[in-house]
Every structure is written in C-alpha cells, then in structure tokens.
Design an enzyme around this catalytic site. Structure first.
Site, PDB file in Angstrom:
ATOM      1  N   ASP A  40       0.957  -0.919  -0.588  1.00  0.00           N
ATOM      2  CA  ASP A  40       0.013   0.014  -0.109  1.00  0.00           C
ATOM      3  C   ASP A  40       1.254   0.926  -0.021  1.00  0.00           C
ATOM      4  OD1 ASP A  40       0.542   0.362   2.434  1.00  0.00           O
ATOM      5  OD2 ASP A  40      -1.417   0.523   3.506  1.00  0.00           O
ATOM      6  N   CYS A  57       3.618  -2.592   3.793  1.00  0.00           N
ATOM      7  CA  CYS A  57       2.538  -1.622   3.932  1.00  0.00           C
ATOM      8  C   CYS A  57       3.264  -1.249   5.181  1.00  0.00           C
ATOM      9  CB  CYS A  57       0.962  -2.471   4.784  1.00  0.00           C
ATOM     10  SG  CYS A  57       0.663  -3.467   6.238  1.00  0.00           S
ATOM     11  N   GLY A  58       2.033  -0.101   6.648  1.00  0.00           N
ATOM     12  CA  GLY A  58       3.237   0.623   6.922  1.00  0.00           C
ATOM     13  C   GLY A  58       3.461  -0.133   8.046  1.00  0.00           C
ATOM     14  N   THR A  59       3.694  -0.954   8.506  1.00  0.00           N
ATOM     15  CA  THR A  59       3.939  -1.887   9.938  1.00  0.00           C
ATOM     16  C   THR A  59       4.147  -3.122   9.518  1.00  0.00           C
ATOM     17  OG1 THR A  59       1.407  -2.760  10.004  1.00  0.00           O
ATOM     18  CG2 THR A  59       2.318  -0.637  11.839  1.00  0.00           C
ATOM     19  N   GLY A  60       3.437  -3.452   8.228  1.00  0.00           N
ATOM     20  CA  GLY A  60       4.108  -4.996   7.611  1.00  0.00           C
ATOM     21  C   GLY A  60       2.635  -5.757   8.979  1.00  0.00           C
ATOM     22  N   ILE A  61       1.778  -5.441   9.395  1.00  0.00           N
ATOM     23  CA  ILE A  61       0.606  -6.311  10.113  1.00  0.00           C
ATOM     24  C   ILE A  61      -0.745  -6.240   9.443  1.00  0.00           C
ATOM     25  CG2 ILE A  61      -0.432  -6.107  12.811  1.00  0.00           C
ATOM     26  CD1 ILE A  61       1.652  -4.645  13.382  1.00  0.00           C
ATOM     27  N   GLY A  62      -1.254  -5.513   8.753  1.00  0.00           N
ATOM     28  CA  GLY A  62      -2.349  -5.184   8.041  1.00  0.00           C
ATOM     29  C   GLY A  62      -2.451  -6.286   7.005  1.00  0.00           C
ATOM     30  N   HIS A 115      11.913 -23.216   9.255  1.00  0.00           N
ATOM     31  CA  HIS A 115      11.090 -23.589  10.134  1.00  0.00           C
ATOM     32  C   HIS A 115       9.981 -24.131   9.488  1.00  0.00           C
ATOM     33  CE1 HIS A 115      13.855 -23.569  13.686  1.00  0.00           C
ATOM     34  NE2 HIS A 115      14.543 -23.659  13.030  1.00  0.00           N
ATOM     35  N   ASN A 116       9.181 -22.889   8.733  1.00  0.00           N
ATOM     36  CA  ASN A 116       7.485 -22.297   9.070  1.00  0.00           C
ATOM     37  C   ASN A 116       7.387 -22.437   7.060  1.00  0.00           C
ATOM     38  OD1 ASN A 116       8.183 -19.715  10.776  1.00  0.00           O
ATOM     39  ND2 ASN A 116       6.948 -21.226  11.550  1.00  0.00           N
ATOM     40  N   ARG A 118       9.629 -32.603  12.009  1.00  0.00           N
ATOM     41  CA  ARG A 118       9.295 -31.873  12.701  1.00  0.00           C
ATOM     42  C   ARG A 118       8.211 -30.956  12.071  1.00  0.00           C
ATOM     43  NH1 ARG A 118      14.326 -30.446  14.143  1.00  0.00           N
ATOM     44  NH2 ARG A 118      14.125 -28.483  15.088  1.00  0.00           N
ATOM     45  N   HIS A 119       9.379 -29.969  11.559  1.00  0.00           N
ATOM     46  CA  HIS A 119       8.359 -28.713  10.358  1.00  0.00           C
ATOM     47  C   HIS A 119       7.039 -29.049   9.443  1.00  0.00           C
ATOM     48  CE1 HIS A 119      10.822 -26.232  13.296  1.00  0.00           C
ATOM     49  NE2 HIS A 119      12.269 -26.653  12.429  1.00  0.00           N
TER      50      HIS A 119
HETATM   51  C1  RB5 Z   1      -2.291   2.601   6.568  1.00  0.00           C
HETATM   52  O1  RB5 Z   1      -2.125   4.095   6.778  1.00  0.00           O
HETATM   53  C2  RB5 Z   1      -1.265   1.141   7.422  1.00  0.00           C
HETATM   54  O2  RB5 Z   1      -2.572   1.260   8.694  1.00  0.00           O
HETATM   55  C3  RB5 Z   1      -0.994   0.398   6.139  1.00  0.00           C
HETATM   56  O3  RB5 Z   1      -0.062   0.329   6.121  1.00  0.00           O
HETATM   57  C4  RB5 Z   1      -0.739  -0.402   7.352  1.00  0.00           C
HETATM   58  O4  RB5 Z   1       0.187  -0.069   8.793  1.00  0.00           O
HETATM   59  C5  RB5 Z   1      -1.533  -1.173   8.242  1.00  0.00           C
HETATM   60  O5  RB5 Z   1      -1.526  -2.679   9.031  1.00  0.00           O
END
Ligand code: RB5
Length: 142
Positions: free
Chosen positions: A7, A64-69, A97-98, A132-133
């Site tokens: 994004d 993305c910004g954090t990689g989390i979403g 491992h994964n 195991r993996h």
């Molecule tokens: C966008 O502002 C931000 O929410 C997205 O890049 C990301 O960090 C979501 O996890």
C-alpha cells in the site's frame, strides 16, 4: 517468479526492493499499488497471496506501513504462510521452520538497508525439510 505488492505505507520500500531484485536478475511481478496515493492494503495483500497460492508465483513480498495488516490479509488465503520479519534471524528461521512463502515487511519500521538483507535472507534460505517442521506445517494446513 516473485509477486510483490504494497500500500502507500510500503510503496517507497517496494521501489527499493524491486530495484534490488532487478540487480539480482530475479524475476518479479508488481501487483501494485503504483503510487503513494492512499489505498486499501487488503486489496494488494490478497492479490499477491492469491498469485502465490495458485502457483502463478513461487514467493511473495508484501509491504505496508507496519507489515501487520497486509500479513493478516495474506494469511487468510489458504496455503499461504506469511511471515512478518523485522530482522534476518526471523527471515532465516521462518524459511527453515515454517517454509514461509510470503515475506511481510513494515515500510515504516525497517530501513531500506536492513529490509534488503531481510529480503535476501528470505529468498536464499531453504526449508529445513525436517520431519518435525513438516508435521507442524501440515497441522497448520489441517
Ligand atoms: C496505512 O496507513 C496503514 O494502516 C497500513 O500501511 C498498515 O500499517 C496496516 O497494517
């Protein structure tokens, strides 16, 4: 073939990673987004994850910004094991491992120097193939 997507929060890092992949003569397909305009990361996470899941691409890289979403999105697609990595140890371990098939990065978390090392580690590390993996990955799939 590597599928890559981001994004706006990962756009700049995606450009740096694509330049790096070109320099390494590695083939990739850019699934967008294509500018720093605000977009919805689930769209791009899904495109890359589906390209890997259906065999169009062997691996994926999502930013993305954090990689989390974007990693949450990718992990909703059957057959995808997306790993959010902030260092090379994680990138190496998740391949060994994964057998992670998608790397997720935070464009606002890691700098470009570290990010490129993480990408190289992720792409160059093989799955351990240890029993195991294999068993644990099978458990994830089930
Ligand atoms: C966008 O502002 C931000 O929410 C997205 O890049 C990301 O960090 C979501 O996890």
């Amino acid at each position: 073939m590597i599928a890559i997507g981001s994004d706006q929060g990962g756009f700049e890092l995606k450009q740096a990673i694509m330049k790096h992949l070109k320099e390494r003569n590695l083939e990739f397909k850019d699934y967008g987004s294509y500018s720093e305009e605000s977009v919805d990361y689930p769209e791009y996470g899904r495109k890359v994850a589906e390209a890997v899941a259906d065999g169009t691409c062997d691996r994926g890289i999502l930013i993305c910004g954090t990689g989390i979403g974007i990693s949450i999105v990718a992990n909703k697609v059957k057959g995808i094991r997306a790993a959010l990595c902030t260092d090379c140890f994680m990138a190496e371990a998740t391949r060994q491992h994964n057998d992670a098939n998608v790397l997720a990065l935070g464009g606002r978390v890691v700098g470009p120097g570290l990010a490129l090392k993480i990408v190289d580690t992720f792409l160059d590390t093989e799955f351990s193939n240890e029993e195991r993996h294999i068993r644990r990955i099978k458990m994830i799939e089930e």
